[in-house]
Motif scaffolding. Structure first.
Motif, PDB file in Angstrom:
ATOM      1  N   LEU A 182       0.817  -1.262   0.024  1.00 52.43           N
ATOM      2  CA  LEU A 182       0.068   0.105  -0.010  1.00 52.43           C
ATOM      3  C   LEU A 182       0.817   1.297   0.154  1.00 52.43           C
ATOM      4  N   ALA A 183       1.862   1.422   0.640  1.00 54.95           N
ATOM      5  CA  ALA A 183       2.735   2.319   0.684  1.00 54.95           C
ATOM      6  C   ALA A 183       3.381   2.842  -0.547  1.00 54.95           C
ATOM      7  N   GLY A 184       4.011   1.539  -1.175  1.00 57.78           N
ATOM      8  CA  GLY A 184       4.173   1.881  -2.619  1.00 57.78           C
ATOM      9  C   GLY A 184       3.291   2.480  -3.402  1.00 57.78           C
ATOM     10  N   ARG A 185       2.165   2.138  -3.444  1.00 51.91           N
ATOM     11  CA  ARG A 185       0.864   2.640  -4.321  1.00 51.91           C
ATOM     12  C   ARG A 185       0.720   4.353  -3.806  1.00 51.91           C
ATOM     13  N   ILE A 186       0.926   4.633  -2.556  1.00 48.93           N
ATOM     14  CA  ILE A 186       0.623   5.838  -1.831  1.00 48.93           C
ATOM     15  C   ILE A 186       1.909   6.469  -2.527  1.00 48.93           C
ATOM     16  N   ALA A 187       3.020   6.385  -2.557  1.00 53.55           N
ATOM     17  CA  ALA A 187       4.144   6.826  -3.040  1.00 53.55           C
ATOM     18  C   ALA A 187       4.139   7.255  -4.384  1.00 53.55           C
ATOM     19  N   ASP A 188       3.521   6.304  -5.305  1.00 58.46           N
ATOM     20  CA  ASP A 188       3.505   6.385  -6.684  1.00 58.46           C
ATOM     21  C   ASP A 188       2.454   7.427  -7.143  1.00 58.46           C
ATOM     22  N   ARG A 189       1.528   7.594  -6.070  1.00 60.04           N
ATOM     23  CA  ARG A 189       0.356   8.551  -6.367  1.00 60.04           C
ATOM     24  C   ARG A 189       0.925   9.931  -6.280  1.00 60.04           C
ATOM     25  N   GLU A 190       1.689   9.948  -5.104  1.00 63.76           N
ATOM     26  CA  GLU A 190       2.416  11.444  -4.563  1.00 63.76           C
ATOM     27  C   GLU A 190       3.075  11.797  -5.620  1.00 63.76           C
ATOM     28  N   SER A 191       4.040  10.915  -6.185  1.00 64.38           N
ATOM     29  CA  SER A 191       5.066  11.028  -7.294  1.00 64.38           C
ATOM     30  C   SER A 191       4.375  11.662  -8.689  1.00 64.38           C
ATOM     31  N   ARG A 192       3.142  11.133  -9.152  1.00 71.45           N
ATOM     32  CA  ARG A 192       2.435  11.523 -10.114  1.00 71.45           C
ATOM     33  C   ARG A 192       2.062  12.956  -9.851  1.00 71.45           C
ATOM     34  N   MET A 193       1.586  13.227  -8.786  1.00 72.44           N
ATOM     35  CA  MET A 193       1.031  14.369  -8.201  1.00 72.44           C
ATOM     36  C   MET A 193       1.955  15.556  -8.431  1.00 72.44           C
ATOM     37  N   ALA A 194       3.281  15.187  -7.881  1.00 73.04           N
ATOM     38  CA  ALA A 194       4.397  16.136  -7.912  1.00 73.04           C
ATOM     39  C   ALA A 194       4.688  16.478  -9.366  1.00 73.04           C
ATOM     40  N   GLU A 195       4.661  15.602 -10.095  1.00 77.65           N
ATOM     41  CA  GLU A 195       4.911  15.876 -11.622  1.00 77.65           C
ATOM     42  C   GLU A 195       4.024  16.668 -12.248  1.00 77.65           C
TER      43      GLU A 195
END
Length: 220
Positions: A183-196
């Protein structure tokens, strides 16, 4: 050899893991411990616990953490419960030297440490409430090792997992770690896409509420 869970944790940060625990309704993040020197990297590993207690007699006693450090495996993280005491150290330079020789990944102290400059020179990350110069000798001793402890209000056992970085310390129970890491991996991926998206010029308020970046839930 580093196990897959430790490797996965090292690719994350404590914030993503804390968010995953929140989503799953699990405890684990602590708020009282900070890095004693700026390691600049994520510390992750398997917990090995030590319990400290006041010295009760004039006879010989076990020096805090020495038996554990002597048998620790690479990627273990020493976690010492000194009940939040900040008037006496329970980790210092000689222990740090031995820990590095064993490949210990880091040290977490619910209390105080000392010889911070030596840990920094050795590259051994240490997290604690604060540093003090006061020695443990004649004041506190080891009461137990590899028993369940409390760290800043969080229940922790040996063979649980921990991640620690500049943001703080987060423990994950061994029974929950696989789903937390996923779940943390999916959260981190979401945050990365939002930052981009923000870097590309989109308004941050729009990004925060865009259905393109839905909040991740435990049921997904």
């Amino acid at each position: 050899m580093t196990d897959a869970i430790v490797a996965a944790l090292r690719a994350l940060d404590s914030c993503a893991v804390s968010d995953a625990l929140d989503t799953l309704g699990l405890p684990g993040a602590v708020t009282a411990l900070t890095p004693m020197w700026p390691a600049g990297r994520t510390v992750a590993g398997r917990v090995r616990t030590v319990t400290a207690a006041p010295k009760a007699s004039a006879g010989p006693a076990t020096h805090i953490a020495t038996p554990l450090v002597a048998v620790a495996d690479p990627d273990d993280v020493v976690v010492i419960d000194n009940h939040g005491r900040t008037d006496v150290s329970c980790w210092g330079g000689l222990l740090a030297e031995a820990a590095v020789q064993r490949g210990i990944a880091g040290v977490i102290v619910d209390g105080a440490c000392r010889d911070v400059q030596e840990s920094e020179a050795l590259g051994l990350p240490v997290f604690a409430r604060q540093a003090v110069p006061v020695s443990a000798r004649g004041r506190i001793v080891q009461q137990a090792m590899d028993e369940r402890i409390q760290v800043a209000g969080v229940s922790v056992a040996s063979h649980d997992y921990v991640i620690a970085d500049v943001n703080g310390v987060v423990f994950v129970a061994a029974a929950d770690v696989e789903r937390v890491v996923e779940l943390a991996g999916r959260i981190a991926d979401r945050e990365s896409r939002m930052a981009e998206a923000v870097r590309s010029g989109r308004d941050v308020s729009e990004v925060m509420h865009d259905s393109q970046f839905p909040t991740i839930t435990a049921s997904e």
